[in-house]
Design a protein around this motif. Structure first.
Motif, PDB file in Angstrom:
ATOM      1  N   VAL A 129       0.840  -1.202   0.000  1.00 60.02           N
ATOM      2  CA  VAL A 129       0.000   0.000   0.000  1.00 60.02           C
ATOM      3  C   VAL A 129       0.876   1.254   0.000  1.00 60.02           C
ATOM      4  O   VAL A 129       0.668   2.187  -0.780  1.00 60.02           O
ATOM      5  CB  VAL A 129      -0.934   0.013   1.227  1.00 60.02           C
ATOM      6  CG1 VAL A 129      -1.714   1.324   1.311  1.00 60.02           C
ATOM      7  CG2 VAL A 129      -1.895  -1.174   1.180  1.00 60.02           C
ATOM      8  N   ALA A 130       1.864   1.258   0.876  1.00 59.18           N
ATOM      9  CA  ALA A 130       2.736   2.426   1.027  1.00 59.18           C
ATOM     10  C   ALA A 130       3.509   2.720  -0.249  1.00 59.18           C
ATOM     11  O   ALA A 130       3.613   3.880  -0.675  1.00 59.18           O
ATOM     12  CB  ALA A 130       3.705   2.198   2.186  1.00 59.18           C
ATOM     13  N   TYR A 131       4.046   1.678  -0.882  1.00 54.16           N
ATOM     14  CA  TYR A 131       4.816   1.897  -2.108  1.00 54.16           C
ATOM     15  C   TYR A 131       3.940   2.362  -3.267  1.00 54.16           C
ATOM     16  O   TYR A 131       4.396   3.088  -4.143  1.00 54.16           O
ATOM     17  CB  TYR A 131       5.576   0.631  -2.504  1.00 54.16           C
ATOM     18  CG  TYR A 131       6.968   0.591  -1.921  1.00 54.16           C
ATOM     19  CD1 TYR A 131       8.002   1.299  -2.521  1.00 54.16           C
ATOM     20  CD2 TYR A 131       7.245  -0.121  -0.766  1.00 54.16           C
ATOM     21  CE1 TYR A 131       9.283   1.281  -1.985  1.00 54.16           C
ATOM     22  CE2 TYR A 131       8.512  -0.128  -0.219  1.00 54.16           C
ATOM     23  CZ  TYR A 131       9.535   0.572  -0.837  1.00 54.16           C
ATOM     24  OH  TYR A 131      10.785   0.576  -0.295  1.00 54.16           O
ATOM     25  N   LEU A 139      10.301   4.340   0.588  1.00 51.13           N
ATOM     26  CA  LEU A 139      11.733   4.051   0.443  1.00 51.13           C
ATOM     27  C   LEU A 139      12.514   4.469   1.681  1.00 51.13           C
ATOM     28  O   LEU A 139      13.398   3.740   2.158  1.00 51.13           O
ATOM     29  CB  LEU A 139      12.285   4.770  -0.788  1.00 51.13           C
ATOM     30  CG  LEU A 139      12.100   4.070  -2.130  1.00 51.13           C
ATOM     31  CD1 LEU A 139      12.501   5.004  -3.263  1.00 51.13           C
ATOM     32  CD2 LEU A 139      12.899   2.774  -2.189  1.00 51.13           C
ATOM     33  N   ILE A 140      12.190   5.643   2.210  1.00 47.28           N
ATOM     34  CA  ILE A 140      12.861   6.130   3.422  1.00 47.28           C
ATOM     35  C   ILE A 140      12.605   5.170   4.583  1.00 47.28           C
ATOM     36  O   ILE A 140      13.522   4.823   5.334  1.00 47.28           O
ATOM     37  CB  ILE A 140      12.363   7.545   3.783  1.00 47.28           C
ATOM     38  CG1 ILE A 140      12.780   8.546   2.707  1.00 47.28           C
ATOM     39  CG2 ILE A 140      12.916   7.979   5.143  1.00 47.28           C
ATOM     40  CD1 ILE A 140      12.147   9.913   2.862  1.00 47.28           C
ATOM     41  N   CYS A 141      11.358   4.721   4.705  1.00 51.81           N
ATOM     42  CA  CYS A 141      11.003   3.824   5.808  1.00 51.81           C
ATOM     43  C   CYS A 141      11.616   2.441   5.633  1.00 51.81           C
ATOM     44  O   CYS A 141      11.928   1.767   6.616  1.00 51.81           O
ATOM     45  CB  CYS A 141       9.479   3.726   5.928  1.00 51.81           C
ATOM     46  SG  CYS A 141       8.731   5.257   6.508  1.00 51.81           S
ATOM     47  N   THR A 142      11.805   2.036   4.387  1.00 51.73           N
ATOM     48  CA  THR A 142      12.510   0.769   4.129  1.00 51.73           C
ATOM     49  C   THR A 142      13.960   0.869   4.598  1.00 51.73           C
ATOM     50  O   THR A 142      14.513  -0.070   5.186  1.00 51.73           O
ATOM     51  CB  THR A 142      12.472   0.419   2.631  1.00 51.73           C
ATOM     52  OG1 THR A 142      11.119   0.244   2.224  1.00 51.73           O
ATOM     53  CG2 THR A 142      13.246  -0.864   2.356  1.00 51.73           C
ATOM     54  N   ALA A 143      14.568   2.018   4.354  1.00 51.58           N
ATOM     55  CA  ALA A 143      15.942   2.239   4.829  1.00 51.58           C
ATOM     56  C   ALA A 143      15.994   2.197   6.354  1.00 51.58           C
ATOM     57  O   ALA A 143      16.918   1.603   6.938  1.00 51.58           O
ATOM     58  CB  ALA A 143      16.447   3.590   4.323  1.00 51.58           C
ATOM     59  N   ILE A 144      15.000   2.810   7.003  1.00 48.57           N
ATOM     60  CA  ILE A 144      14.923   2.780   8.471  1.00 48.57           C
ATOM     61  C   ILE A 144      14.758   1.344   8.951  1.00 48.57           C
ATOM     62  O   ILE A 144      15.416   0.903   9.916  1.00 48.57           O
ATOM     63  CB  ILE A 144      13.757   3.657   8.967  1.00 48.57           C
ATOM     64  CG1 ILE A 144      14.058   5.132   8.688  1.00 48.57           C
ATOM     65  CG2 ILE A 144      13.498   3.433  10.460  1.00 48.57           C
ATOM     66  CD1 ILE A 144      12.893   6.063   8.936  1.00 48.57           C
ATOM     67  N   PHE A 145      13.893   0.584   8.274  1.00 47.77           N
ATOM     68  CA  PHE A 145      13.692  -0.833   8.616  1.00 47.77           C
ATOM     69  C   PHE A 145      15.019  -1.587   8.559  1.00 47.77           C
ATOM     70  O   PHE A 145      15.363  -2.335   9.483  1.00 47.77           O
ATOM     71  CB  PHE A 145      12.682  -1.449   7.647  1.00 47.77           C
ATOM     72  CG  PHE A 145      12.466  -2.923   7.832  1.00 47.77           C
ATOM     73  CD1 PHE A 145      11.419  -3.396   8.611  1.00 47.77           C
ATOM     74  CD2 PHE A 145      13.319  -3.855   7.239  1.00 47.77           C
ATOM     75  CE1 PHE A 145      11.219  -4.766   8.786  1.00 47.77           C
ATOM     76  CE2 PHE A 145      13.142  -5.218   7.411  1.00 47.77           C
ATOM     77  CZ  PHE A 145      12.083  -5.668   8.187  1.00 47.77           C
ATOM     78  N   LEU A 146      15.754  -1.409   7.468  1.00 52.60           N
ATOM     79  CA  LEU A 146      17.000  -2.145   7.283  1.00 52.60           C
ATOM     80  C   LEU A 146      18.055  -1.762   8.323  1.00 52.60           C
ATOM     81  O   LEU A 146      18.782  -2.623   8.834  1.00 52.60           O
ATOM     82  CB  LEU A 146      17.536  -1.905   5.875  1.00 52.60           C
ATOM     83  CG  LEU A 146      16.703  -2.514   4.737  1.00 52.60           C
ATOM     84  CD1 LEU A 146      17.236  -2.052   3.390  1.00 52.60           C
ATOM     85  CD2 LEU A 146      16.702  -4.033   4.828  1.00 52.60           C
ATOM     86  N   SER A 162       9.810   1.470  11.456  1.00 51.95           N
ATOM     87  CA  SER A 162       9.477   2.043  10.149  1.00 51.95           C
ATOM     88  C   SER A 162       8.030   2.520  10.117  1.00 51.95           C
ATOM     89  O   SER A 162       7.720   3.526   9.469  1.00 51.95           O
ATOM     90  CB  SER A 162       9.727   1.024   9.034  1.00 51.95           C
ATOM     91  OG  SER A 162       8.975  -0.160   9.241  1.00 51.95           O
ATOM     92  N   ALA A 163       7.142   1.826  10.841  1.00 54.71           N
ATOM     93  CA  ALA A 163       5.730   2.234  10.891  1.00 54.71           C
ATOM     94  C   ALA A 163       5.573   3.568  11.611  1.00 54.71           C
ATOM     95  O   ALA A 163       4.779   4.420  11.196  1.00 54.71           O
ATOM     96  CB  ALA A 163       4.896   1.161  11.581  1.00 54.71           C
ATOM     97  N   VAL A 164       6.309   3.752  12.685  1.00 47.10           N
ATOM     98  CA  VAL A 164       6.256   5.021  13.429  1.00 47.10           C
ATOM     99  C   VAL A 164       6.791   6.161  12.559  1.00 47.10           C
ATOM    100  O   VAL A 164       6.259   7.285  12.577  1.00 47.10           O
ATOM    101  CB  VAL A 164       7.060   4.909  14.739  1.00 47.10           C
ATOM    102  CG1 VAL A 164       7.234   6.285  15.382  1.00 47.10           C
ATOM    103  CG2 VAL A 164       6.365   3.962  15.707  1.00 47.10           C
ATOM    104  N   ALA A 165       7.816   5.872  11.773  1.00 45.14           N
ATOM    105  CA  ALA A 165       8.419   6.904  10.927  1.00 45.14           C
ATOM    106  C   ALA A 165       7.560   7.231   9.707  1.00 45.14           C
ATOM    107  O   ALA A 165       7.641   8.344   9.171  1.00 45.14           O
ATOM    108  CB  ALA A 165       9.802   6.447  10.466  1.00 45.14           C
TER     109      ALA A 165
END
Length: 220
Positions: A129-131, A139-146, A162-165
């Motif tokens: 959904v987000a993408y 993409l930013i939140c994926t980086a935070i996740f990683l 990543s959800a909070v961000a």
């Protein structure tokens, strides 16, 4: 935009697409794959969760990737249903409608009609959904996740971080000012934290399982 304007936009087609989005999200990819391909029920092994993370642990990387992509795909397909509704909506109203479709799919994954209203955590589905709606923020939140995952090796903590961000990134990157859309965005980390409440307890107690995709070789 007032509540009356939002309500005025709701029509039977939109309601049908929301129901369809829920049904798409309800497709239990991990359970069906484990049952019909591996002859076992993923819910009886590992964390007993019907999601991609448990599939990786129990059935291996290939099965895990298949389930992950399927769950992400559910979110993408659900939001794409918005293209079948011919309405003249404002930008914020249309994005709000897309987010509602995304929430319906995510809730379908968490409370699947095919699994007696039980399911997974909903993170992979909402990732799709987000993408689809907010790719740069995603993409930013994926980086935070990683980053969080590489430090902690906790999928659950990485997902919650990543959800909070996510709403913060969306609001900053896309300059969101609409009240209704802001409220929906704020509900995302609430939902993810709620579905991970048992994981939070295990992290606090030091009992949460860590995941490493690349195991260190033992010295010969």
């Amino acid at each position: 935009m007032s509540n009356n304007v939002y309500i005025a936009h709701v029509n039977p087609t939109m309601i049908i697409t929301i129901i369809a989005a829920y049904l798409l999200g309800s497709i239990p990819s991990s359970v069906w794959l484990s049952k019909y391909i591996f002859n076992k029920d993923i819910r009886e092994y590992g964390s007993k969760n019907a999601g991609a993370t448990n599939t990786f642990r129990v059935l291996g990387k290939i099965a895990g990737i298949i389930v992950l992509l399927a769950d992400i795909g559910k979110g993408i397909l659900a939001v794409s249903l918005s293209n079948f509704v011919a309405l003249k909506l404002s930008y914020h109203a249309f994005i709000t409608y897309q987010l509602v479709l995304g929430f319906a799919a995510t809730l379908g994954h968490i409370y699947s009609v095919f699994l007696k209203f039980k399911g997974g955590k909903g993170v992979a589905t909402f990732t799709g959904v987000a993408y689809y709606i907010f790719p740069f923020a995603a993409l930013i939140c994926t980086a935070i996740f990683l980053i969080v995952f590489l430090i902690s090796h906790y999928i659950s903590l990485s997902s919650m971080s990543s959800a909070v961000a996510f709403p913060i990134c969306v609001i900053r990157v896309y300059q969101i000012t609409d009240f209704h859309l802001t409220v929906l965005l704020a509900l995302i980390p609430v939902l993810v934290i709620f579905t991970h409440r048992s994981n939070i307890g295990r992290i606090i107690r030091g009992e949460e399982n860590k995941m490493r995709f690349f195991k260190k070789k033992k010295p010969s």
